[in-house]
Design a protein around this motif. Structure first.
Motif, PDB file in Angstrom:
ATOM      1  N   ALA A  91      42.330  42.390  42.608  1.00 13.12           N
ATOM      2  CA  ALA A  91      41.799  42.155  41.266  1.00 13.12           C
ATOM      3  C   ALA A  91      40.337  42.561  41.179  1.00 13.12           C
ATOM      4  O   ALA A  91      39.905  43.234  40.231  1.00 13.12           O
ATOM      5  N   THR A  92      39.545  42.170  42.166  1.00  7.10           N
ATOM      6  CA  THR A  92      38.119  42.464  42.119  1.00  7.10           C
ATOM      7  C   THR A  92      37.859  43.948  42.321  1.00  7.10           C
ATOM      8  O   THR A  92      37.025  44.553  41.626  1.00  7.10           O
ATOM      9  N   PRO A 127      51.570  52.474  43.569  1.00  2.38           N
ATOM     10  CA  PRO A 127      51.029  53.836  43.611  1.00  2.38           C
ATOM     11  C   PRO A 127      49.679  53.970  42.913  1.00  2.38           C
ATOM     12  O   PRO A 127      48.923  54.886  43.224  1.00  2.38           O
ATOM     13  N   ARG A 128      49.379  53.062  41.995  1.00  3.29           N
ATOM     14  CA  ARG A 128      48.089  53.146  41.311  1.00  3.29           C
ATOM     15  C   ARG A 128      46.984  52.493  42.139  1.00  3.29           C
ATOM     16  O   ARG A 128      45.911  53.052  42.340  1.00  3.29           O
ATOM     17  N   CYS A 129      47.248  51.266  42.642  1.00  3.62           N
ATOM     18  CA  CYS A 129      46.238  50.564  43.445  1.00  3.62           C
ATOM     19  C   CYS A 129      46.172  51.099  44.871  1.00  3.62           C
ATOM     20  O   CYS A 129      45.236  50.782  45.605  1.00  3.62           O
ATOM     21  N   GLN A 130      47.202  51.872  45.258  1.00  4.96           N
ATOM     22  CA  GLN A 130      47.221  52.504  46.576  1.00  4.96           C
ATOM     23  C   GLN A 130      47.194  51.480  47.699  1.00  4.96           C
ATOM     24  O   GLN A 130      46.447  51.610  48.670  1.00  4.96           O
ATOM     25  N   THR A 131      48.000  50.425  47.556  1.00  2.74           N
ATOM     26  CA  THR A 131      48.025  49.404  48.595  1.00  2.74           C
ATOM     27  C   THR A 131      49.369  48.709  48.626  1.00  2.74           C
ATOM     28  O   THR A 131      50.124  48.727  47.649  1.00  2.74           O
ATOM     29  N   ILE A 187      53.923  37.755  45.748  1.00  4.71           N
ATOM     30  CA  ILE A 187      53.321  37.071  44.594  1.00  4.71           C
ATOM     31  C   ILE A 187      52.522  38.025  43.722  1.00  4.71           C
ATOM     32  O   ILE A 187      52.199  37.721  42.576  1.00  4.71           O
ATOM     33  N   GLU A 188      52.191  39.198  44.257  1.00  6.97           N
ATOM     34  CA  GLU A 188      51.455  40.188  43.479  1.00  6.97           C
ATOM     35  C   GLU A 188      52.377  41.120  42.710  1.00  6.97           C
ATOM     36  O   GLU A 188      51.936  42.090  42.110  1.00  6.97           O
ATOM     37  N   SER A 199      51.092  43.147  39.564  1.00  6.28           N
ATOM     38  CA  SER A 199      50.552  42.114  38.682  1.00  6.28           C
ATOM     39  C   SER A 199      49.158  42.453  38.185  1.00  6.28           C
ATOM     40  O   SER A 199      48.697  41.869  37.206  1.00  6.28           O
ATOM     41  N   ARG A 200      48.478  43.401  38.814  1.00  2.00           N
ATOM     42  CA  ARG A 200      47.112  43.745  38.417  1.00  2.00           C
ATOM     43  C   ARG A 200      47.063  44.893  37.418  1.00  2.00           C
ATOM     44  O   ARG A 200      46.253  44.870  36.499  1.00  2.00           O
TER      45      ARG A 200
END
Length: 875
Positions: free
Chosen positions: A96-97, A187-191, A196-197, A352-353
């Motif tokens: 999130a951060t 694929p967007r956050c690359q992680t 839960i996420e 979730s982000r």
């Protein structure tokens, strides 16, 4: 109040003003050190660690509910003489951060890669210092009695040391390992993402049936992700399925690829579902991965980190959503498409982000072996070291801890606790503890990944108290007393804390009790969401109704493990309750109520005095029992009913007669009883409504602060069954006369002559009864125009009223006809809803029950109004 009421001055303003009072009052509490815990105290400890909100977060209703309950528990224990530590802090919230700061950079035309890792992390720290943690200020508005001197952040120096210590301990014990497994990938956050996420929703998609092979050597499989067939390495069927027995062990052609793949038999396949055959893509599906491991199948990754196809050929470089129709078109051209279903609604995971569709992906990650840890976490509940409330949620806890899979703890981010592992030039792998020097020299590099946020927050009950050091705080306040949180993160957070705590603290559980509250829903029982437009902002409620009203509304709905419905009118009702408490207390103080000195003996008190003191003793015992059982809604409702109904509606009205018509001894006794009752009620209410009770209690008693006042004990020796019965008779008689007056069309304040007779009539209460229902003594020539009989414990009481000349028949008929129309409309609406099968099928049970009650009330109102209209004389 009569004209000759004895009045005294009070410093209380005319009305309670939350906006003017709450913030300065909270600042005084903090400045006085009321919330600062003393680890050296000889008082028994009570500790709660605040579930750390994300540094990016703001206060929502779920927070407000949980914080209200934690604050209520803490305030009560402090008043009971415990050394209370409610420890606050925030979570660094890796994904999130990082997303927030990356969006900020994008606005400047930059990416994190333009800055590099070190500069990017510096930028995140700068963002935290300037913008992060606004929720902490919002907690102050709510009245959270946390120890701000012990505020923690999951990336503080000592908390980071705790993370590195546990990683090293687990690594050395063989509980942490690195391996390729299927994970949730954004694929967007690359992680990688934890479960839960990932948010699941029912999305429109397509189901495509594809024929692999030809003739007798063909099998039809169905998929919602046609592009993944490029990575198929087998087709699986059930070993007992005779339809495919001749194909098991053979190979069939995989379309579009030029490859042949085996047909394998696996008991995971459901022969009754679809065609009874499934395509197996081990690198892109968790179930297929397990089939692949059992049959030693190749695991072909066909997409890169951005979900673009990597297989050489016509689809290479296409995004997965571009490749999907392209693959289907190519298969259709070859005559391989057997059936297509659109739309096909199915569950799809989203980050979730950023809401990107999650891709299952084979990836090299760090994992925790959970079998041993989960067993220990389960045993801590089984043997009673930790108790779960409500007890029925224990089954859900055991379902999770007894069936856990290994936990992927690595994240492909830059913000977070970096994995303390170094790789050498010759394949060396070194895990470094917090007090060890990492290897250096040419070719040595640290693992680029960071740890899952839940890894550090799982250490929260220990690390915030100073572990791995042997601190006074740890010795005094561990294990913590209660963990309060929503049941929705029982697995994701609670279980992890249990695993870490029991394993690292020699079997000592991180908390003695786990209280699980429900989720917040709207008035119709629907989940709150921005898209529905039904989200209620607690900050807006506090602006409109005050923090006390917001807290009390939440407390009244907090049944263990049960979701809570909310609406603005309920907060308005709680504000009205605070106003009622304010007005009642102010009236009592203006009339000399005092909490000083001892109470008179029971023999010196009136029946209403003994009745209210007996009810007060019962209330104190009831509240204590319910608090210990975490029944917060029942506590709040018991306090509400006593304060509004028994104290304000009845005892205050009966006390007025004693104050205005009694002799000096009775007046003084009434003042002491009234002061004692108010003192106790304000103490009992303080955990839920701390601000208004503080203002009233300090004015009543002159004490320093309710925050540090003693919790009340039941005052014994005043319970009197005879007084209870007599007051019950008065209540019933007054209630029935009020109802009868309303039916006769009399205005509430309108006085009317009446005669009351009967052996059961409570003679000693005649003045109070007549005052409460505005009845005057009959004069000579009294002639009754209406009467009723009321059955009391000792027999009937007859009430005769002279209403002649007191009612405007035409106006009363008009009023009743308007009320009748409204009642009929209400009946039609409720019957319409209850007759709607679609509504009944979807609405929560509590909503349906409320509508049934409304219908029954409407039916009763119609009957009553029609009878009254029929009884009216002709105009």
């Amino acid at each position: 109040m009569t004209e000759n009421a004895p009045q005294q001055k009070t410093d209380l303003p005319g009305a309670w003003d939350p906006a003017a009072e709450e913030a300065p009052m909270y600042d005084r509490w903090v400045a006085a050190g009321y919330f600062t815990a003393d680890a050296g105290s000889d008082k028994p400890p009570f500790s709660i660690v605040l579930p750390p909100p994300n540094v990016t977060g703001s206060l929502h209703m779920g927070h407000a509910l949980n914080h209200t309950l934690m604050d209520a528990m803490s305030r009560r224990r402090r008043m009971q003489g415990y050394e209370v530590l409610w420890l606050p802090g925030m979570d660094h919230a890796g994904i999130a951060t990082q997303n927030v700061v990356e969006r900020q950079l994008a606005g400047e035309g930059l990416s994190r890669h333009d800055l590099g890792r070190e500069k990017f992390v510096e930028r995140v720290w700068e963002w935290k210092a300037e913008y992060g943690g606004k929720i902490l200020g919002q907690m102050k508005r709510l009245g959270d009695g946390v120890d701000w001197s012990r505020e923690r952040f999951t990336m503080d120096e000592n908390l980071s040391k705790a993370v590195q210590t546990v990683f090293k301990n687990f690594y050395d014990a063989g509980l942490i390992y690195r391996a390729e497994r299927i994970i949730n990938w954004c694929p967007r956050c690359q992680t990688a993402l934890s479960d839960i996420e990932v948010d699941h929703s029912d999305d429109d998609g397509e189901l495509v049936s594809i024929r692999y092979g030809d003739g007798d050597a063909s099998i039809v499989v169905a998929t919602t992700r046609a592009e993944t067939m490029l990575g198929d390495t087998a087709v699986a069927v059930h070993p007992d399925d005779e339809r495919y027995a001749h194909l098991v062990g053979t190979e069939i052609e995989l379309p579009l690829t030029g490859r042949k793949i085996p047909v394998v038999a696996d008991r995971h396949v459901d022969p009754e579902f679809g065609t009874g055959a499934v395509k197996v893509t081990p690198a892109h599906d968790p179930n297929d991965f397990e089939i692949g491991r059992r049959h030693d199948l190749p695991m072909l990754t066909v997409m890169n980190e951005r979900a673009a196809i990597t297989v050489p050929g016509p689809f290479e470089g296409l995004d997965r959503f571009e490749a999907r129709p392209a693959v289907v078109a190519a298969l259709r051209e070859q005559g391989r498409i057997v059936a297509e279903k659109r739309p096909y609604v199915h569950a799809v995971g989203h980050c979730s982000r950023c809401d990107t569709v999650v891709e299952p992906r084979l990836s090299l990650q760090w994992w925790v072996k959970v079998a041993e840890l989960a067993q220990a976490a389960g045993d801590a509940v089984r043997d009673g070291r930790t108790k779960i409330h409500p007890a029925e949620l224990e089954k859900r806890y055991f379902d999770w801890v007894d069936n856990m899979h290994d936990w992927t703890i690595s994240r492909q981010l830059w913000w977070g606790h970096r994995i303390p592992v170094w790789y050498g030039p010759d394949g060396e792998v070194v895990c470094v503890g917090p007090d060890e020097q990492p290897p250096s020299g040419d070719g040595w590099t640290q693992d680029p990944d960071v740890l899952d946020t839940w890894f550090s927050s799982g250490l929260w009950p220990m690390s915030t108290l100073g572990w791995p050091g042997e601190t006074d705080d740890l010795a005094k306040f561990y294990p913590t007393g209660v963990l309060s949180t929503g049941y929705d993160i029982l697995f994701f957070w609670v279980v992890r804390m249990m695993m870490f705590g029991v394993q690292q603290m020699d079997g000592r559980q991180p908390f003695d009790h786990v209280y699980l509250h429900g989720l917040i829903r709207d008035a119709n029982g629907k989940k709150m969401s921005k898209s529905r437009g039904n989200v209620i902002d607690p900050l807006e409620w506090m602006d409109a109704y005050g923090a006390d009203a917001t807290r009390f509304t939440l407390a009244r709905g907090a049944n263990p493990g049960t979701d809570m419905a909310l609406a603005d009118e309920w907060a308005a009702g709680s504000r009205n309750f605070c106003t009622k408490l304010w007005n009642a207390s102010k009236f009592a103080m203006m009339n000399g109520a005092t909490a000083a000195g001892s109470l008179p003996s029971a023999a010196e008190l009136t029946e209403p005095d003994r009745w209210i003191l007996g009810r007060l003793a019962t209330l104190v015992s009831e509240v204590d029992g319910l608090f210990e059982d975490f029944q917060f809604a029942k506590v709040a409702n018991a306090l509400y009913q006593f304060t509004w109904n028994e104290l304000c509606d009845w005892y205050l009205e009966l006390a007025k007669v004693q104050l205005y018509q009694g002799d000096s001894a009775r007046v003084e006794a009434t003042r002491k009883v009234l002061g004692q009752v108010l003192d106790t009620v304000l103490r009992l209410l303080h955990p839920f409504v701390p601000f208004v009770t503080e203002k009233l209690w300090t004015a009543l008693t002159g004490g320093e602060s309710l925050v540090i006042a003693e919790w009340p004990e039941a005052v014994e020796g005043y319970a009197d069954p005879v007084a209870d019965a007599r007051v019950a008779d008065v209540q019933k008689l007054v209630t029935e006369i009020r109802r009868f007056r309303a039916d006769q069309g009399l205005k509430p304040g309108q006085k009317v002559a009446a005669r009351l007779t009967g052996e059961a009539y409570p003679e000693g209460h005649s003045g109070a009864i007549r005052s409460l229902v505005r009845l005057t003594e009959p004069e000579d020539g009294f002639s009754a125009s209406a009467s009723l009989e009321v059955a009391l414990a000792g027999g009937l009481v007859t009430v005769e009223l002279d209403t002649s000349g007191t009612i405007d028949v035409a106006a009363e008929r008009k009023r009743l006809e308007k009320d009748l129309g409204a009642a009929r409309k209400e009946l039609a609406q409720t019957e319409g809803k209850l007759g709607n099968e679609a509504f009944i099928a979807k609405a929560p049970e509590q909503v349906i029950e409320k509508i049934k009650v409304r219908r029954e009330t409407a039916v009763a109102d119609i009957g009553r109004i029609e009878a009254r209209l029929a009884a009216l004389p002709a105009s």
